[in-house]
Design a protein around this motif. Structure first.
Motif, short mmCIF file in Angstrom:
data_model
loop_
_atom_site.label_atom_id
_atom_site.label_comp_id
_atom_site.label_asym_id
_atom_site.label_seq_id
_atom_site.Cartn_x
_atom_site.Cartn_y
_atom_site.Cartn_z
N UNK A 292 75.46 47.31 32.59
CA UNK A 292 74.76 46.25 33.03
C UNK A 292 73.42 46.23 32.22
N UNK A 293 73.13 45.11 31.55
CA UNK A 293 72.12 44.93 30.56
C UNK A 293 70.90 44.62 31.34
N UNK A 294 70.00 45.64 31.25
CA UNK A 294 68.47 45.41 31.96
C UNK A 294 67.55 45.27 30.93
N UNK A 295 67.89 45.24 29.32
CA UNK A 295 66.71 45.37 28.44
C UNK A 295 66.07 44.33 28.15
N UNK A 296 66.41 43.05 28.86
CA UNK A 296 65.73 41.82 28.71
C UNK A 296 64.43 41.70 29.27
N UNK A 297 64.27 42.51 30.37
CA UNK A 297 63.26 42.51 31.41
C UNK A 297 62.41 43.60 31.31
N UNK A 298 62.09 44.26 30.20
CA UNK A 298 61.32 45.42 30.25
C UNK A 298 59.62 44.92 30.07
N UNK A 299 59.10 45.87 30.41
CA UNK A 299 57.39 45.56 30.38
C UNK A 299 56.99 46.10 28.86
N UNK A 300 55.91 45.85 28.40
CA UNK A 300 55.54 46.26 27.44
C UNK A 300 55.59 47.71 27.02
N UNK A 301 54.97 48.69 28.10
CA UNK A 301 55.13 50.15 28.04
C UNK A 301 56.49 50.44 27.94
N UNK A 302 57.52 49.90 28.69
CA UNK A 302 58.85 50.29 28.76
C UNK A 302 59.50 50.15 27.39
N UNK A 303 58.78 48.87 26.63
CA UNK A 303 59.72 48.69 25.45
C UNK A 303 59.12 49.73 24.53
N UNK A 304 57.96 50.45 24.54
CA UNK A 304 57.55 51.35 23.84
C UNK A 304 58.23 52.76 23.91
N UNK A 305 58.48 53.03 25.23
CA UNK A 305 59.18 54.08 25.62
C UNK A 305 60.58 54.03 25.11
N UNK A 306 61.15 52.56 25.06
CA UNK A 306 62.54 52.36 24.54
C UNK A 306 62.62 52.89 23.24
N UNK A 307 61.80 52.27 22.45
CA UNK A 307 61.62 52.66 20.96
C UNK A 307 61.52 53.98 20.49
N UNK A 308 60.81 54.85 21.03
CA UNK A 308 60.76 56.08 20.86
C UNK A 308 62.01 56.91 21.18
N UNK A 309 62.74 56.32 22.39
CA UNK A 309 64.11 56.99 22.85
C UNK A 309 65.13 56.82 21.96
N UNK A 310 65.16 55.50 21.23
CA UNK A 310 66.26 55.22 20.51
C UNK A 310 66.12 55.93 19.14
N UNK A 311 64.88 56.28 18.72
CA UNK A 311 64.80 56.96 17.65
C UNK A 311 65.11 58.42 17.69
N UNK A 312 64.77 58.98 18.69
CA UNK A 312 65.27 60.48 18.97
C UNK A 312 67.01 60.58 19.38
N UNK A 313 67.49 59.51 20.03
CA UNK A 313 68.90 59.43 20.27
C UNK A 313 69.77 59.43 18.90
N UNK A 314 69.21 58.50 18.05
CA UNK A 314 70.06 58.43 17.09
C UNK A 314 70.41 60.04 16.29
N UNK A 315 69.44 60.81 15.99
CA UNK A 315 69.33 62.00 15.62
C UNK A 315 70.35 62.98 16.32
N UNK A 316 70.12 62.93 17.67
CA UNK A 316 70.94 63.65 18.54
C UNK A 316 72.36 63.10 18.42
N UNK A 317 72.80 62.11 18.36
CA UNK A 317 74.15 61.49 18.35
C UNK A 317 74.69 61.69 16.91
#
Length: 330
Positions: A292-317
């Motif tokens: 379920x794609x809920x990424x289209x309705x994120x707040x600005x703060x959530x967008x910032x958190x998502x950006x940091x998360x994706x950067x960390x995830x890529x290295x872990x993967x």
């Protein structure tokens, strides 16, 4: 007949998780596997007057093969726990090897099992499992789950404390991303029923959800990590999946999956660029029926958190994939 297996059943998570699964009327056979003490745990549980037949296995005499054979669902909390000052990534080399070895056996004797991975670091161990299953030619992305439910459980609990809700489980809180530190992104803007989190408490609340495991490690004074709450979370996800397999409709739970090959996951993959990602997953007879794609309705703060998360995830993967591909099979 439903056969469930717990790999790492004698450990701090494994024992309470096995107890909860033993109580489930959805399970007919419960097989417990560990390197020590699993027959004792199984015997202890077998005295409980519930439906599931319980057996315990050790590595000797092909115990792992016997435990996993023809399993319908396998839950893997096996591995060493975190200690004070230890990050989930510090656990990598030991737990990665344990998970890979278990997955190789599952691929051989229960290739169609639903696999639920609890062993940390989940951000890396799930990719390891996927690569191992691919190498064996039996990878089905809809049947492999990284259990991130503890992040959801913590979010429910902590939000209820702040907002005065008396029943935390009545809250539905999406938690996306991964399962460690800043890769965990609670989406408070999409909580239902809707809640209002004071601005002055938002950052601390996010941090507490992301690093709640550290809170437990510190409180246990170095003698353990989150075991009871993790066992509950693992059971909650397993029970929901079992209900969905049996035909229950509308069951959704966030989970860390191979997102690009899950129905509905292509847009999420395009948005994040990572192969593995946790979003709310609609569960059904095939496992992960829909992302379920809920990424289209994120707040600005959530967008910032998502950006940091994706950067960390890529290295872990990348670390998990690299480990799986370079480590020779046993």
């Amino acid at each position: 007949m439903v056969k469930a297996v717990v790999a790492g059943a004698a450990g701090g998570i494994g024992q309470p998780l096995s107890l909860l699964l033993k109580l489930s009327p959805l399970i007919d056979e419960l097989a417990l596997y560990d390197v020590v003490n699993s027959p004792g745990v199984a015997t202890d549980l077998s005295h409980i007057s519930s439906h599931a037949k319980t057996t315990g296995y050790l590595p000797k005499d092909d115990g792992a093969q016997l435990a996993f054979k023809d399993a319908d669902i396998v839950v893997i909390p096996a591995g060493i726990p975190r200690k004070p000052g230890m990050t989930r990534d510090d656990l990598f080399n030991i737990n990665a090897g344990i998970v890979k070895g278990l997955i190789e056996i599952i691929a051989d004797v229960a290739p169609k099992a639903f696999i639920l991975i609890i062993s940390n670091p989940v951000n890396s161990t799930v990719p390891i499992a996927a690569e191992t299953l691919k190498a064996k030619g039996v990878f089905n992305p809809q049947r492999l789950f990284g259990v991130t439910t503890l992040d959801v459980v913590r979010a429910e609990t902590f939000v209820a404390e702040i907002t005065g809700k008396s029943t935390p489980q009545e809250l539905t809180i999406p938690v996306i991303g991964g399962h460690s530190g800043e890769t965990i992104v609670p989406i408070f803007s999409q909580v239902t029923p809707k809640v209002t989190i004071p601005d002055d408490k938002y950052d601390a609340l996010v941090n507490r959800v992301q690093f709640g495991g550290d809170e437990v490690v510190k409180a246990k004074d170095g003698l353990g990590s989150a075991t009871l709450s993790m066992a509950y979370a693992g059971f909650r996800f397993a029970e929901k999946l079992l209900k969905a397999i049996n035909g229950a409709k509308g069951l959704v739970e966030p989970s860390y999956v191979y997102i690009k090959d899950i129905p509905g996951g292509e847009e999420i993959y395009k948005r994040t660029g990572v192969d593995f990602f946790s979003v709310p997953i609609e569960l059904g007879p095939n496992g992960a029926e829909k992302a379920i794609n809920i990424l289209g309705d994120l707040t600005k703060k959530e967008e910032e958190l998502l950006k940091v998360a994706v950067e960390g995830l890529q290295g872990n993967i990348d670390k998990g994939v690299s480990f799986a591909r370079k480590t020779p099979e046993k």
